[in-house]
Design an enzyme around this catalytic site. Structure first.
Site, PDB file in Angstrom:
ATOM      1  CE  LYS A   4      50.072  45.504  49.790  1.00 19.43           C
ATOM      2  NZ  LYS A   4      48.742  45.801  49.456  1.00 19.43           N
ATOM      3  CD  GLU A  23      50.079  48.849  43.117  1.00 18.34           C
ATOM      4  OE1 GLU A  23      50.648  48.216  44.027  1.00 18.34           O
ATOM      5  OE2 GLU A  23      48.908  48.604  42.776  1.00 18.34           O
ATOM      6  CG  HIS A  39      53.744  48.553  47.974  1.00 12.58           C
ATOM      7  ND1 HIS A  39      52.519  48.217  47.414  1.00 12.58           N
ATOM      8  CD2 HIS A  39      54.674  47.904  47.248  1.00 12.58           C
ATOM      9  CE1 HIS A  39      52.724  47.401  46.401  1.00 12.58           C
ATOM     10  NE2 HIS A  39      54.018  47.194  46.274  1.00 12.58           N
ATOM     11  CG  ASN A  40      48.758  49.255  47.996  1.00 19.50           C
ATOM     12  OD1 ASN A  40      49.743  48.532  48.096  1.00 19.50           O
ATOM     13  ND2 ASN A  40      47.543  48.774  48.019  1.00 19.50           N
ATOM     14  CB  SER A  77      52.486  43.791  47.716  1.00 22.48           C
ATOM     15  OG  SER A  77      52.393  44.241  46.384  1.00 22.48           O
TER      16      SER A  77
HETATM   17  P1  NBP Z   1      38.370  39.355  49.374  1.00 23.61           P
HETATM   18  O1  NBP Z   1      38.853  40.694  49.772  1.00 23.61           O
HETATM   19  O2  NBP Z   1      37.438  39.221  48.225  1.00 23.61           O
HETATM   20  O3  NBP Z   1      37.689  38.676  50.658  1.00 23.61           O
HETATM   21  C1  NBP Z   1      37.108  37.394  50.574  1.00 23.61           C
HETATM   22  C2  NBP Z   1      37.156  36.699  51.910  1.00 23.61           C
HETATM   23  O4  NBP Z   1      36.599  37.548  52.934  1.00 23.61           O
HETATM   24  C3  NBP Z   1      36.323  35.441  51.883  1.00 23.61           C
HETATM   25  O5  NBP Z   1      36.952  34.497  52.701  1.00 23.61           O
HETATM   26  C4  NBP Z   1      35.007  35.909  52.489  1.00 23.61           C
HETATM   27  O6  NBP Z   1      34.275  34.848  53.077  1.00 23.61           O
HETATM   28  C5  NBP Z   1      35.523  36.842  53.551  1.00 23.61           C
HETATM   29  N1  NBP Z   1      34.518  37.766  54.058  1.00 23.61           N
HETATM   30  C6  NBP Z   1      33.881  38.787  53.444  1.00 23.61           C
HETATM   31 BR1  NBP Z   1      34.048  39.223  51.697  1.00 23.61          BR
HETATM   32  N2  NBP Z   1      33.043  39.455  54.238  1.00 23.61           N
HETATM   33  C7  NBP Z   1      33.146  38.840  55.418  1.00 23.61           C
HETATM   34  C8  NBP Z   1      32.531  39.053  56.664  1.00 23.61           C
HETATM   35  N3  NBP Z   1      31.677  40.052  56.857  1.00 23.61           N
HETATM   36  N4  NBP Z   1      32.859  38.231  57.681  1.00 23.61           N
HETATM   37  C9  NBP Z   1      33.734  37.232  57.500  1.00 23.61           C
HETATM   38  N5  NBP Z   1      34.366  36.978  56.338  1.00 23.61           N
HETATM   39  C10 NBP Z   1      34.078  37.769  55.309  1.00 23.61           C
HETATM   40  O7  NBP Z   1      39.591  38.345  49.149  1.00 23.61           O
HETATM   41  P2  NBP Z   1      41.040  38.560  48.499  1.00 23.61           P
HETATM   42  O8  NBP Z   1      40.954  39.277  47.193  1.00 23.61           O
HETATM   43  O9  NBP Z   1      41.688  37.227  48.558  1.00 23.61           O
HETATM   44  O10 NBP Z   1      41.769  39.530  49.523  1.00 23.61           O
HETATM   45  C11 NBP Z   1      41.978  39.220  50.898  1.00 23.61           C
HETATM   46  C12 NBP Z   1      42.632  40.416  51.564  1.00 23.61           C
HETATM   47  O11 NBP Z   1      43.901  40.638  50.935  1.00 23.61           O
HETATM   48  C13 NBP Z   1      41.856  41.715  51.415  1.00 23.61           C
HETATM   49  O12 NBP Z   1      42.053  42.511  52.558  1.00 23.61           O
HETATM   50  C14 NBP Z   1      42.501  42.365  50.221  1.00 23.61           C
HETATM   51  O13 NBP Z   1      42.364  43.776  50.230  1.00 23.61           O
HETATM   52  C15 NBP Z   1      43.957  41.956  50.396  1.00 23.61           C
HETATM   53  N6  NBP Z   1      44.760  41.909  49.161  1.00 23.61           N
HETATM   54  C16 NBP Z   1      44.218  41.460  48.002  1.00 23.61           C
HETATM   55  C17 NBP Z   1      45.014  41.417  46.861  1.00 23.61           C
HETATM   56  C18 NBP Z   1      44.464  40.905  45.553  1.00 23.61           C
HETATM   57  O14 NBP Z   1      45.197  40.987  44.551  1.00 23.61           O
HETATM   58  N7  NBP Z   1      43.260  40.374  45.503  1.00 23.61           N
HETATM   59  C19 NBP Z   1      46.352  41.820  46.924  1.00 23.61           C
HETATM   60  C20 NBP Z   1      46.879  42.238  48.142  1.00 23.61           C
HETATM   61  C21 NBP Z   1      46.058  42.275  49.255  1.00 23.61           C
HETATM   62  P3  NBP Z   1      33.095  34.124  52.238  1.00 23.61           P
HETATM   63  O15 NBP Z   1      33.793  33.188  51.327  1.00 23.61           O
HETATM   64  O16 NBP Z   1      32.326  33.464  53.289  1.00 23.61           O
HETATM   65  O17 NBP Z   1      32.344  35.210  51.513  1.00 23.61           O
END
Ligand code: NBP
Length: 485
Positions: free
Chosen positions: A186, A193, A189-190, A131
């Site tokens: 987690k 939130e 936590h959400n 988080s």
């Molecule tokens: P995203 O949730 O937007 O995911 C992007 C990544 O997933 C890229 O590497 C993409 O590859 C890959 N991907 C996808 Br989309 N579909 C895929 C598939 N079918 N097969 C393989 N790879 C795939 O990224 P993020 O916002 O960095 O979040 C990552 C994780 O962390 C998520 O589970 C999210 O819920 C969690 N999270 C996010 C935050 C936040 O603030 N953003 C906070 C806490 C937790 P590509 O580049 O080839 O499309």
């Protein structure tokens, strides 16, 4: 080929993955980066990772070949099928004892399943909730790892080094427990939130609509609140948001469409609470408040038809009411966290997890969205009594809620009289009144259930003895064992 030098591999170069890699690099770890769309690896190495020790991999095979043993591969990809797809691709290149970590927002039943599957094949699997968003990932997130306990000694230093630290230097990361407990914690936590955000939105609505305060005045109030027991990240950003003016010099927040989105983790928390039979009412109301807000068109139409028949305006002492609202925020938060920990306790019982509640509060103390001073008090309560049944029963919090309750009642009753919706405030107060009631009207419920469905009931003082009454004189003597209502 030279000996592998990678300390950890990371798959997923979106916002979370890239920032966690840079954070790990800052702490002296050699990270090997990979992404499904391989061009993103090249772009990352050429830009954000330029001049660092970060290595790239253009295939899963290359990624695994570059890692020291036991290999540690962390996934930061979209939750769901993408995680299973990467696990399947990784396994042919891993050996017994290697570790896969899922750092995304996976639903805990998926993590429970994956831990079992991977352990049965000799691998170790960890579901780690992360988080703090982009900034947390880059400079210190809260990390909640759970799964195969044998993985923890291999991950402890790297995760604790990159995590946020409390003011006294304790890492906001510790081992949560077995199975899907990391992702469960987690998720809660959400959910909390969601509750905190709705509580502050209700306070904003009362300050704005009942007291008629300007955004500038509200900014000053949130600033004051942030200096005391409400000191938290969410109060801090609320202060900044209400003070933020658009280019035309008027508050931007006032122009934002009042239609809330959601990604599902609050809903999962509420669903799990219902499954467990635990009254996590405030988070449930926070989720429903977003659902109601989303019915914008319907609400606009209804607003032209349905009247409040409320008292027209507030006539009391404005300054006192601001203080009452502050106390209401504190009381509602306290009840929400008490409910969140009730849910964790029930889940732990059902799943057989050994959770350290003080440690969980400490993990949320820094780095994450719900970080606050208040979580330090929660840690203290559980450290003092690890078996604490309910936070409200800890003497510090019993005193705190007693101090806040008179204000809380004034706020909820004023809101009801004036027709201002306060779903989280009012449900939290009802929970408090229900929880402190030795006697509830469920005796009537039991009688009704027995009347129409022969469900039987117990007589007070004779618990365990189930009785059925032929209430109408027309029914039989047989009780139901299958009909549920
Ligand atoms: P995203 O949730 O937007 O995911 C992007 C990544 O997933 C890229 O590497 C993409 O590859 C890959 N991907 C996808 Br989309 N579909 C895929 C598939 N079918 N097969 C393989 N790879 C795939 O990224 P993020 O916002 O960095 O979040 C990552 C994780 O962390 C998520 O589970 C999210 O819920 C969690 N999270 C996010 C935050 C936040 O603030 N953003 C906070 C806490 C937790 P590509 O580049 O080839 O499309």
């Amino acid at each position: 080929m030279s000996a592998p030098t990678g300390d950890i591999g990371l798959i997923g170069l979106a916002v979370m993955g890239q920032n966690l890699i840079l954070n790990m690099n800052d702490h002296g770890y050699t990270v090997v980066a990979y992404n499904r769309t391989v061009e993103k690896v090249d772009q990352f190495l050429a830009h954000e990772a330029k001049g660092t020790n970060i290595q790239g991999a253009r295939s899963i095979e290359e990624l695994c070949a570059k890692l020291k043993r036991p290999r540690k591969v962390m996934l930061l990809v979209k939750a769901g099928d993408a995680v299973d797809a990467f696990i399947a691709q990784l396994l042919p290149y891993l050996e017994a004892g290697d570790i896969i970590i899922d750092g995304g927002n996976s639903h805990f039943p998926d993590t429970i399943r994956r831990v079992k599957e991977l352990e049965s094949k000799g691998f170790l699997y960890v579901g780690a909730g992360v988080s703090g968003g982009e900034e947390g990932a880059r400079y210190g997130p809260s990390i909640m790892p759970g799964g195969s306990p044998a993985a923890w000694p291999h991950l402890k230093s790297i995760f604790q080094d990159i995590s946020a630290k409390t003011a006294s230097g304790e890492p906001c990361c510790d081992w949560v427990g077995e199975g899907g407990s990391g992702h469960y914690v987690k998720m809660v936590h959400n959910g909390i939130e969601y509750g905190d955000m709705q509580i502050l939105s209700e306070a904003y609505s009362l300050l704005k609509d009942v007291l008629g305060l300007s955004h500038e005045e509200m900014g000053n109030i949130f600033e004051e609140w942030n200096k005391g027991e409400l000191d938290s990240f969410l109060v801090e950003i609320t202060r900044d948001i209400v003070r933020f003016n658009d280019e035309d010099g008027t508050p931007l927040v006032a122009k934002i469409l009042d239609k809330a989105g959601q990604k599902g983790t609050g809903k999962w928390t509420a669903i799990s609470a219902l499954d467990l039979g635990t009254p996590v009412t405030l988070i449930g109301e926070a989720v429903f408040a977003r659902c109601l807000s989303a019915l914008k068109q319907e609400r606009v139409h209804a607003s032209t038809i349905l009247k409040s028949h409320a008292q027209a305006q507030f006539t009391g002492d404005k300054q006192q009411f601001v203080e009452d609202i502050r106390q209401a925020v504190y009381a509602a938060k306290l009840i929400s966290y008490a409910q969140g920990f009730m849910e964790l306790r029930e889940a732990a019982k059902e799943q057989g997890w050994n959770l350290n509640y003080g440690g969980i509060a400490l993990m949320w103390r820094g780095g994450c969205i719900i970080r606050s001073r208040f979580l330090g008090d929660i840690t203290n309560a559980f450290r003092k009594n690890p078996g604490l049944q309910n936070l409200l029963l800890d003497s510090f919090f019993t005193d705190a809620i007693h101090r806040a309750i008179p204000s809380f009642r004034r706020v909820v009753s004023q809101a009801v009289l004036l027709g201002v919706p306060v779903p989280c405030f009012s449900s939290a107060l009802s929970f408090y009144d229900g929880y402190r009631s030795a006697k509830l009207p469920a005796n009537l419920l039991q009688a009704q259930r027995d009347y129409f469905g022969a469900h039987t009931y117990e007589i007070e003082g004779q618990e365990g003895k189930w009785v059925h009454t032929n209430w109408t004189g027309r029914g039989g003597r047989v009780a139901s064992s299958t009909y549920n209502a």
